[in-house]
Design an enzyme around this catalytic site. Structure first.
Site, PDB file in Angstrom:
ATOM      1  CG  ASP A   1      45.715  53.107  46.716  1.00 30.46           C
ATOM      2  OD1 ASP A   1      44.933  54.035  46.461  1.00 30.46           O
ATOM      3  OD2 ASP A   1      45.601  51.952  46.249  1.00 30.46           O
TER       4      ASP A   1
HETATM    5  N1  URA Z   1      45.816  51.483  41.514  1.00 27.71           N
HETATM    6  C1  URA Z   1      45.779  51.140  42.819  1.00 27.71           C
HETATM    7  O1  URA Z   1      45.147  50.159  43.178  1.00 27.71           O
HETATM    8  N2  URA Z   1      46.449  51.898  43.701  1.00 27.71           N
HETATM    9  C2  URA Z   1      47.165  52.995  43.349  1.00 27.71           C
HETATM   10  O2  URA Z   1      47.772  53.644  44.200  1.00 27.71           O
HETATM   11  C3  URA Z   1      47.200  53.351  41.993  1.00 27.71           C
HETATM   12  C4  URA Z   1      46.527  52.578  41.087  1.00 27.71           C
END
Ligand code: URA
Length: 233
Positions: A104
């Site tokens: 993310d």
């Molecule tokens: N899980 C999440 O919520 N975000 C990420 O970036 C990776 C795994």
């Protein structure tokens, strides 16, 4: 032996025209000597070549680890926001690079960047069961019972039940979680389903490749031969 300009273009580091210009402007050295002739012959496997002071890797595929900072998108291109490819230090850049999987925008840590589509696809395939380890911090305390429930699998809002995973609590509000799958916002949704909230998330390991503590956010380095094997096996 191969022409210097051809070695750059066949690895898609620079086009023949671009590299010819750089060679003529004395930006390229071979074994410590500035070379101004694009047709100069080198052995790309053994000769040490630099471009603008940075060592060049003449390999079919490259494998780079980046410590992704917050605010950067895990994509090759984005019209508006900086991507992991945009922020890669210049010496690693070549055509065709992309991140293997996604973090993310607000998640930091280990991203592998490569131009090897086959290995990347293999590592991301659910069959590969590649372990992804994340360090997390939460808004509210995580109790042992909750950690055990998360390990068994959690029913998410969309009806999906997460695969078993490992949770190691490091304090009331932090720990490491190891997943073998990668669903959209998975960790945030797991903790959300338990009434908690992720406040910090950092990927510290992928497929056995660990993010070194010495690699600062925004920094990159090539995978070592051992790490390459873990990625391409
Ligand atoms: N899980 C999440 O919520 N975000 C990420 O970036 C990776 C795994």
């Amino acid at each position: 032996m191969e022409r210097l300009d051809k070695a750059f273009s066949s690895c898609k580091i620079k086009s023949r025209t671009e590299i010819a210009k750089l060679i003529k402007s004395k930006k390229v050295t071979v074994n410590g000597t500035v070379i101004v002739d694009p047709s100069y012959k080198i052995d790309p496997k053994t000769d040490e070549v630099t471009l603008c002071g940075e060592k060049v890797e003449f390999k079919k595929y490259v494998y780079v680890m980046l410590n992704k900072p917050q605010g950067v998108i895990s994509a090759s291109e984005d019209g508006a926001q900086p991507t992991v490819i945009d922020i890669l230090p210049n010496s690693f850049k070549r055509e065709g690079l992309f991140p293997c999987g996604r973090l993310d925008k607000d998640t930091v840590g280990l991203v592998i960047i490569t131009d090897d589509g086959i290995s990347s696809h293999k590592r991301l395939s659910p069959k590969s069961h590649a372990e992804k380890v994340y360090y997390f911090e939460t808004a509210d305390p995580v109790f042992e019972e909750t950690a055990l429930e998360i390990e068994k699998g959690v029913l998410l809002k969309d009806g999906y039940i997460t695969k078993p995973c490992k949770v190691e609590l490091l304090s009331e509000n932090s720990g490491n979680i190891t997943l073998t799958e990668g669903k959209y916002h998975e960790i945030k949704r797991i903790f959300g389903a338990k009434g908690n909230k992720i406040t910090y998330l950092k990927r510290i390991s992928f497929a056995g490749i660990k993010l070194p503590e010495t690699l600062n956010e925004g920094e990159a380095r090539y995978l070592t031969p051992e790490e390459e094997l873990l990625f391409t096996k």
